[in-house]
Scaffold this motif. Sequence first.
Motif, PDB file in Angstrom:
ATOM      1  N   LEU A 195       0.820  -1.208   0.000  1.00 33.01           N
ATOM      2  CA  LEU A 195       0.000   0.000   0.000  1.00 33.01           C
ATOM      3  C   LEU A 195       0.857   1.261   0.000  1.00 33.01           C
ATOM      4  O   LEU A 195       0.457   2.298  -0.537  1.00 33.01           O
ATOM      5  N   ARG A 196       2.043   1.142   0.608  1.00 35.41           N
ATOM      6  CA  ARG A 196       2.926   2.299   0.620  1.00 35.41           C
ATOM      7  C   ARG A 196       3.538   2.521  -0.766  1.00 35.41           C
ATOM      8  O   ARG A 196       3.701   3.666  -1.198  1.00 35.41           O
ATOM      9  N   PHE A 197       3.876   1.479  -1.436  1.00 40.05           N
ATOM     10  CA  PHE A 197       4.493   1.591  -2.749  1.00 40.05           C
ATOM     11  C   PHE A 197       3.444   1.840  -3.821  1.00 40.05           C
ATOM     12  O   PHE A 197       3.687   2.570  -4.781  1.00 40.05           O
ATOM     13  N   VAL A 198       2.281   1.242  -3.668  1.00 36.14           N
ATOM     14  CA  VAL A 198       1.189   1.397  -4.638  1.00 36.14           C
ATOM     15  C   VAL A 198       0.092   2.229  -3.981  1.00 36.14           C
ATOM     16  O   VAL A 198      -0.594   1.754  -3.061  1.00 36.14           O
ATOM     17  N   PRO A 199      -0.087   3.493  -4.405  1.00 37.74           N
ATOM     18  CA  PRO A 199      -1.086   4.379  -3.775  1.00 37.74           C
ATOM     19  C   PRO A 199      -2.509   4.010  -4.194  1.00 37.74           C
ATOM     20  O   PRO A 199      -3.104   4.670  -5.064  1.00 37.74           O
ATOM     21  N   VAL A 200      -3.016   2.973  -3.576  1.00 38.38           N
ATOM     22  CA  VAL A 200      -4.364   2.525  -3.921  1.00 38.38           C
ATOM     23  C   VAL A 200      -5.398   3.587  -3.573  1.00 38.38           C
ATOM     24  O   VAL A 200      -6.362   3.825  -4.311  1.00 38.38           O
ATOM     25  N   GLY A 201      -5.187   4.250  -2.409  1.00 37.44           N
ATOM     26  CA  GLY A 201      -6.127   5.301  -1.999  1.00 37.44           C
ATOM     27  C   GLY A 201      -6.189   6.432  -3.009  1.00 37.44           C
ATOM     28  O   GLY A 201      -7.266   6.963  -3.319  1.00 37.44           O
ATOM     29  N   LEU A 202      -5.041   6.801  -3.544  1.00 35.81           N
ATOM     30  CA  LEU A 202      -5.009   7.861  -4.550  1.00 35.81           C
ATOM     31  C   LEU A 202      -5.695   7.402  -5.832  1.00 35.81           C
ATOM     32  O   LEU A 202      -6.384   8.192  -6.488  1.00 35.81           O
ATOM     33  N   TRP A 203      -5.512   6.136  -6.174  1.00 32.20           N
ATOM     34  CA  TRP A 203      -6.169   5.607  -7.381  1.00 32.20           C
ATOM     35  C   TRP A 203      -7.677   5.642  -7.226  1.00 32.20           C
ATOM     36  O   TRP A 203      -8.399   6.002  -8.160  1.00 32.20           O
ATOM     37  N   ILE A 204      -8.165   5.286  -6.026  1.00 33.66           N
ATOM     38  CA  ILE A 204      -9.617   5.303  -5.779  1.00 33.66           C
ATOM     39  C   ILE A 204     -10.147   6.735  -5.875  1.00 33.66           C
ATOM     40  O   ILE A 204     -11.200   6.998  -6.474  1.00 33.66           O
ATOM     41  N   PHE A 219     -12.975   8.036  -8.725  1.00 33.63           N
ATOM     42  CA  PHE A 219     -14.273   8.650  -8.438  1.00 33.63           C
ATOM     43  C   PHE A 219     -14.300  10.144  -8.769  1.00 33.63           C
ATOM     44  O   PHE A 219     -15.366  10.765  -8.690  1.00 33.63           O
ATOM     45  N   SER A 220     -13.155  10.711  -9.116  1.00 32.59           N
ATOM     46  CA  SER A 220     -13.108  12.117  -9.542  1.00 32.59           C
ATOM     47  C   SER A 220     -13.150  12.255 -11.052  1.00 32.59           C
ATOM     48  O   SER A 220     -13.093  13.367 -11.574  1.00 32.59           O
ATOM     49  N   GLY A 221     -13.213  11.147 -11.751  1.00 28.60           N
ATOM     50  CA  GLY A 221     -13.302  11.182 -13.191  1.00 28.60           C
ATOM     51  C   GLY A 221     -11.970  11.129 -13.896  1.00 28.60           C
ATOM     52  O   GLY A 221     -11.906  11.323 -15.116  1.00 28.60           O
ATOM     53  N   VAL A 222     -10.885  10.860 -13.167  1.00 28.51           N
ATOM     54  CA  VAL A 222      -9.555  10.765 -13.773  1.00 28.51           C
ATOM     55  C   VAL A 222      -9.229   9.294 -13.954  1.00 28.51           C
ATOM     56  O   VAL A 222      -9.135   8.539 -12.979  1.00 28.51           O
ATOM     57  N   ARG A 223      -9.058   8.869 -15.173  1.00 29.45           N
ATOM     58  CA  ARG A 223      -8.775   7.469 -15.462  1.00 29.45           C
ATOM     59  C   ARG A 223      -7.262   7.251 -15.485  1.00 29.45           C
ATOM     60  O   ARG A 223      -6.571   7.697 -16.405  1.00 29.45           O
ATOM     61  N   VAL A 224      -6.775   6.610 -14.468  1.00 31.83           N
ATOM     62  CA  VAL A 224      -5.358   6.304 -14.369  1.00 31.83           C
ATOM     63  C   VAL A 224      -5.224   4.888 -13.826  1.00 31.83           C
ATOM     64  O   VAL A 224      -5.963   4.473 -12.925  1.00 31.83           O
ATOM     65  N   SER A 225      -4.316   4.140 -14.365  1.00 35.94           N
ATOM     66  CA  SER A 225      -4.151   2.741 -13.961  1.00 35.94           C
ATOM     67  C   SER A 225      -3.161   2.618 -12.806  1.00 35.94           C
ATOM     68  O   SER A 225      -2.340   3.511 -12.555  1.00 35.94           O
ATOM     69  N   ILE A 226      -3.272   1.474 -12.111  1.00 39.03           N
ATOM     70  CA  ILE A 226      -2.333   1.183 -11.027  1.00 39.03           C
ATOM     71  C   ILE A 226      -0.911   1.085 -11.579  1.00 39.03           C
ATOM     72  O   ILE A 226       0.058   1.528 -10.947  1.00 39.03           O
ATOM     73  N   ILE A 267       1.192  14.705  -8.999  1.00 35.11           N
ATOM     74  CA  ILE A 267       0.693  14.663 -10.376  1.00 35.11           C
ATOM     75  C   ILE A 267      -0.823  14.493 -10.403  1.00 35.11           C
ATOM     76  O   ILE A 267      -1.528  15.214 -11.124  1.00 35.11           O
ATOM     77  N   ILE A 268      -1.318  13.554  -9.610  1.00 35.24           N
ATOM     78  CA  ILE A 268      -2.737  13.187  -9.695  1.00 35.24           C
ATOM     79  C   ILE A 268      -3.630  14.274  -9.112  1.00 35.24           C
ATOM     80  O   ILE A 268      -4.662  14.610  -9.695  1.00 35.24           O
ATOM     81  N   ALA A 300     -12.182  21.309 -13.415  1.00 36.74           N
ATOM     82  CA  ALA A 300     -12.359  22.625 -14.031  1.00 36.74           C
ATOM     83  C   ALA A 300     -12.669  22.533 -15.516  1.00 36.74           C
ATOM     84  O   ALA A 300     -12.899  23.558 -16.162  1.00 36.74           O
ATOM     85  N   GLY A 301     -12.668  21.327 -16.063  1.00 30.60           N
ATOM     86  CA  GLY A 301     -12.999  21.144 -17.461  1.00 30.60           C
ATOM     87  C   GLY A 301     -11.798  21.181 -18.392  1.00 30.60           C
ATOM     88  O   GLY A 301     -11.976  21.299 -19.616  1.00 30.60           O
ATOM     89  N   LEU A 302     -10.602  21.068 -17.849  1.00 31.10           N
ATOM     90  CA  LEU A 302      -9.400  21.066 -18.681  1.00 31.10           C
ATOM     91  C   LEU A 302      -9.036  19.634 -19.044  1.00 31.10           C
ATOM     92  O   LEU A 302      -9.163  18.726 -18.226  1.00 31.10           O
ATOM     93  N   GLU A 303      -8.592  19.445 -20.249  1.00 36.22           N
ATOM     94  CA  GLU A 303      -8.171  18.122 -20.705  1.00 36.22           C
ATOM     95  C   GLU A 303      -6.640  18.097 -20.799  1.00 36.22           C
ATOM     96  O   GLU A 303      -6.054  18.679 -21.718  1.00 36.22           O
ATOM     97  N   LEU A 304      -6.028  17.440 -19.840  1.00 35.57           N
ATOM     98  CA  LEU A 304      -4.562  17.368 -19.794  1.00 35.57           C
ATOM     99  C   LEU A 304      -4.137  15.908 -19.757  1.00 35.57           C
ATOM    100  O   LEU A 304      -4.891  15.035 -19.314  1.00 35.57           O
ATOM    101  N   LYS A 305      -2.921  15.670 -20.198  1.00 33.12           N
ATOM    102  CA  LYS A 305      -2.369  14.314 -20.195  1.00 33.12           C
ATOM    103  C   LYS A 305      -1.389  14.144 -19.041  1.00 33.12           C
ATOM    104  O   LYS A 305      -0.665  15.080 -18.684  1.00 33.12           O
ATOM    105  N   ILE A 306      -1.396  12.944 -18.490  1.00 33.68           N
ATOM    106  CA  ILE A 306      -0.499  12.660 -17.368  1.00 33.68           C
ATOM    107  C   ILE A 306       0.965  12.797 -17.796  1.00 33.68           C
ATOM    108  O   ILE A 306       1.800  13.293 -17.032  1.00 33.68           O
ATOM    109  N   ASP A 307       1.243  12.384 -19.016  1.00 33.72           N
ATOM    110  CA  ASP A 307       2.632  12.457 -19.487  1.00 33.72           C
ATOM    111  C   ASP A 307       3.128  13.902 -19.527  1.00 33.72           C
ATOM    112  O   ASP A 307       4.298  14.183 -19.202  1.00 33.72           O
ATOM    113  N   GLU A 308       2.251  14.828 -19.897  1.00 31.11           N
ATOM    114  CA  GLU A 308       2.649  16.240 -19.930  1.00 31.11           C
ATOM    115  C   GLU A 308       2.967  16.745 -18.525  1.00 31.11           C
ATOM    116  O   GLU A 308       3.981  17.421 -18.299  1.00 31.11           O
TER     117      GLU A 308
END
Length: 330
Positions: free
Chosen positions: A26-35, A39-46, A62-63, A72-80
């Motif tokens: 759980l410390r290495f993999v932020p499951v809470g942040l993923w959840i 539920f905030s509408g950000v699709r990001v994989s583990i 980043i997240i 706020a309605g902005l479309e941004l990429k995680i890589d950016e």
Amino acid sequence: MEENFGSWIGIFIIALIVIIVLSIFLRFVPVGLWITAYFSGVRVSIGTLIGMRLRRVAPHDIIRPLIKATKAGLELKIDELEAHYLAGGNINTVIDALIAAQRANIDLEFTQAAAIDLAGRNVFEAVQVSVNPKVIETPNISAVAQDGIEIIAKAKVTVRANIERLVGGAGEDTIIARVGEGIVTTVGSAGNHKAVLENPDLISRTVLDKGLDSGTAFEILSIDIADVDVGRNIGAKLQTEQAEADKNIAQAKAEERRSMAIAEEQEMHAETQRMRARVVEAEADVPLAMAEALRAGNLGVMDYYKMQNVHADTDMRKSISDQADNESDA
């Protein structure tokens, strides 16, 4: 009993290992942040979150800004965002600037905002200044009119940030320096300081027409003279200093001539002493020469007496002449 006790010990050890492994996971993999992201509408994989850990990128940095941007309605990429983070940028400031620009209908792209941020400027503050212009106050600026009177002026410059010139554009110090130069030039070209005091807006108009915001990160909206005071009479001060300098030069030249005259007088006195010494030396040789002439028979006794009479007569005439000169001077 011993077998039951041993089994309980085994179960406890297994549970402890499971808890430790789960904590590390759980410390290495932020499951809470993923959840939260899900539920905030950000699709990001583990896997993406784990990859951030491996790339030494804090997933929260980043997240959470991505969640704010998505809401706020902005479309941004995680890589950016991750690339900007790795480049040393401040993602929160960039996201806040993009949101503020969107609300104010200012065309600002992520790449442009990231470039401004990496250039060392506060992009969020720049957007705020673009929406709500700010006032830059110059220090007291001294200028001298053509009649020699000093004018001390202070100006307030209203500027608006120019988003397109934030990268590579000059800052507030350049604006202050250019406005100061414009004030000095305007006052210096005035024939009389009273004209400046009567029309301080003349400075504002002249300076504003010079296009001082060229090449800067700001657009000058107005230049207002906040205060104008009369300072020293620089012309009179310069004339006084010039007169003092001329007097010192004249005194130095006079002292030089006096020193040369004294040196010349001393040289003449020394030359006179040398001539007198030579005369005395020659006079000392006269008796010897006369004695030699008498012995050799080249000079008779009567000739010697005649010469003595001539000397006596010459001394008498000289004495009478000196006495007459003294009486005439008296």
